[in-house]
Design an enzyme around this catalytic site. Structure first.
Site, PDB file in Angstrom:
ATOM      1  N   ASN A   9      -2.520  12.144   5.438  1.00  0.00           N
ATOM      2  CA  ASN A   9      -3.655  11.914   6.334  1.00  0.00           C
ATOM      3  C   ASN A   9      -3.583  10.457   6.794  1.00  0.00           C
ATOM      4  O   ASN A   9      -3.887   9.556   6.028  1.00  0.00           O
ATOM      5  CB  ASN A   9      -4.956  12.195   5.563  1.00  0.00           C
ATOM      6  N   TRP A  10      -3.185  10.281   8.035  1.00  0.00           N
ATOM      7  CA  TRP A  10      -2.963   8.909   8.530  1.00  0.00           C
ATOM      8  C   TRP A  10      -4.254   8.213   8.923  1.00  0.00           C
ATOM      9  O   TRP A  10      -4.241   7.026   9.230  1.00  0.00           O
ATOM     10  CB  TRP A  10      -1.991   8.936   9.723  1.00  0.00           C
ATOM     11  N   LYS A  11      -5.347   8.965   8.977  1.00  0.00           N
ATOM     12  CA  LYS A  11      -6.657   8.392   9.341  1.00  0.00           C
ATOM     13  C   LYS A  11      -6.552   7.612  10.660  1.00  0.00           C
ATOM     14  O   LYS A  11      -5.764   7.983  11.522  1.00  0.00           O
ATOM     15  CB  LYS A  11      -7.187   7.540   8.185  1.00  0.00           C
ATOM     16  N   HIS A  94     -13.305  16.135   5.376  1.00  0.00           N
ATOM     17  CA  HIS A  94     -12.896  14.924   4.667  1.00  0.00           C
ATOM     18  C   HIS A  94     -14.128  14.084   4.320  1.00  0.00           C
ATOM     19  O   HIS A  94     -15.073  14.011   5.097  1.00  0.00           O
ATOM     20  CB  HIS A  94     -11.909  14.111   5.520  1.00  0.00           C
ATOM     21  N   GLU A  96     -14.714  11.057   4.468  1.00  0.00           N
ATOM     22  CA  GLU A  96     -15.081  10.037   5.458  1.00  0.00           C
ATOM     23  C   GLU A  96     -15.846  10.664   6.623  1.00  0.00           C
ATOM     24  O   GLU A  96     -16.738  10.034   7.196  1.00  0.00           O
ATOM     25  CB  GLU A  96     -13.812   9.291   5.925  1.00  0.00           C
ATOM     26  N   GLU A 166     -10.864  16.094  -3.487  1.00  0.00           N
ATOM     27  CA  GLU A 166     -10.721  14.648  -3.371  1.00  0.00           C
ATOM     28  C   GLU A 166     -11.970  13.958  -3.906  1.00  0.00           C
ATOM     29  O   GLU A 166     -12.967  13.825  -3.179  1.00  0.00           O
ATOM     30  CB  GLU A 166     -10.520  14.246  -1.905  1.00  0.00           C
ATOM     31  N   GLY A 172      -8.805   5.776  -1.578  1.00  0.00           N
ATOM     32  CA  GLY A 172      -8.585   4.429  -1.058  1.00  0.00           C
ATOM     33  C   GLY A 172      -8.974   3.331  -2.030  1.00  0.00           C
ATOM     34  O   GLY A 172      -9.022   2.161  -1.669  1.00  0.00           O
ATOM     35  N   SER A 212      -5.806   8.267  -3.948  1.00  0.00           N
ATOM     36  CA  SER A 212      -4.917   7.245  -4.503  1.00  0.00           C
ATOM     37  C   SER A 212      -3.664   7.819  -5.166  1.00  0.00           C
ATOM     38  O   SER A 212      -3.204   7.301  -6.195  1.00  0.00           O
ATOM     39  CB  SER A 212      -5.667   6.327  -5.469  1.00  0.00           C
ATOM     40  N   GLY A 234      -3.344   6.380   2.095  1.00  0.00           N
ATOM     41  CA  GLY A 234      -2.619   5.107   2.215  1.00  0.00           C
ATOM     42  C   GLY A 234      -1.114   5.226   2.030  1.00  0.00           C
ATOM     43  O   GLY A 234      -0.334   4.666   2.818  1.00  0.00           O
TER      44      GLY A 234
HETATM   45  P1  PGA Z   1      -5.873   7.708  -0.348  1.00  0.00           P
HETATM   46  O1  PGA Z   1      -6.648   8.725   0.626  1.00  0.00           O
HETATM   47  O2  PGA Z   1      -4.600   8.371  -0.740  1.00  0.00           O
HETATM   48  O3  PGA Z   1      -5.679   6.478   0.473  1.00  0.00           O
HETATM   49  O4  PGA Z   1      -6.783   7.476  -1.519  1.00  0.00           O
HETATM   50  C1  PGA Z   1      -6.658  10.098   0.370  1.00  0.00           C
HETATM   51  C2  PGA Z   1      -7.434  10.808   1.443  1.00  0.00           C
HETATM   52  O5  PGA Z   1      -8.427  10.260   1.954  1.00  0.00           O
HETATM   53  O6  PGA Z   1      -7.079  11.935   1.839  1.00  0.00           O
END
Ligand code: PGA
Length: 249
Positions: A9-11, A94, A96, A166, A172, A212, A234
């Site tokens: 997931n490149w966000k 997600h 976010e 998640e 993150g 993470s 990330g």
């Molecule tokens: P992260 O993000 O690997 O940077 O913790 C995971 C995600 O949001 O899917």
């Protein structure tokens, strides 16, 4: 046998040139694997990403989608638009999107329905916040997220659903759930599916862990029996790290 999946997931990262460069790096270093590899660039770069991937064994997926087919929804993207550029899978729910854009279970249920009506596959994300875990509320919270957004689905619909657990406190933050915590929750999720539907369906669903995941912790997490892969934030932004994670599965 359920599928193993590593999805990046490149966000909101990477412009057009960076998107193409990262995909080319990935293509050049993609290991032989029986896992499905997916990447989710941002909307503006999806079309170029599909073209850059070409015949490589990488699926380009979207990070979000609107629930309506078309109309006066300024700034939004529909299932048809995604399909017209060769994108057939969407990440929904997600944390976010839930935290910063007000997406709740009821809205996500509509988005899931819209995706399925358009023959798209869904990577459905959910997970508890730290306060839920501290209050020992994480299992019931996760159960309610699944119930509210997905338990209206029929058995056939589930062929198009991948789950991504998640825990919000691990996204993150550099703090992963321990492999034991991930396994405990994934087992609970599978049992919840078996109770609502049946064991056959529960056993067929890929449940990814996200939060993470890095090359140095992926192998231990992926070794757990109910963890079928990862949703990587990330560490999916560097080809070397993402490839390291793919190799760990
Ligand atoms: P992260 O993000 O690997 O940077 O913790 C995971 C995600 O949001 O899917």
């Amino acid at each position: 046998m359920r599928k193993k999946i590593v999805a990046g997931n490149w966000k909101m990262n990477n412009d057009l040139a960076q998107t193409k460069a990262l995909i080319n790096d990935l293509k050049n270093s993609l290991p032989n694997t029986d896992a499905e590899v997916k990447i989710a660039p941002t909307f503006t770069n999806l079309h170029a990403a599909v073209e850059t991937v070409g015949d490589a064994a990488i699926e380009v997926v979207a990070q979000n989608m609107h629930q309506e087919a078309s109309g006066a929804y300024t700034g939004e993207i529909s299932a048809d638009m995604l399909k017209s550029i060769g994108v057939k899978t969407v990440i929904l729910g997600h944390s976010e999107r839930r935290a910063y854009f007000g997406e709740d279970d009821a809205l996500l249920a509509k988005k899931v329905d819209a995706a399925l009506q358009n023959d798209m596959d869904v990577i459905f994300c959910f997970g508890e916040e730290l306060a839920d875990r501290k209050a020992d509320n994480h299992f019931s919270l996760v159960e309610s997220q699944l119930k509210n957004a997905l338990f209206h689905l029929g058995v056939e619909d589930w062929k198009h659903i991948v789950l991504a657990y998640e825990p919000v406190w691990a996204i993150g933050t550099g703090e992963t759930a321990s492999p034991e915590q991930a396994q405990e929750m994934h087992e609970f999720i599978r049992k919840t599916l078996a109770d609502k539907y049946d064991a056959t369906l529960a056993d067929s669903i890929s449940i990814l862990y996200g939060g993470s995941v890095k090359p140095n912790n992926a192998e231990e997490i992926f070794s757990k029996p109910d963890v079928d892969g990862g949703l990587i934030g990330g560490a999916s932004l560097k080809a070397e790290d993402f490839v390291g994670i793919i190799k760990a599965i």
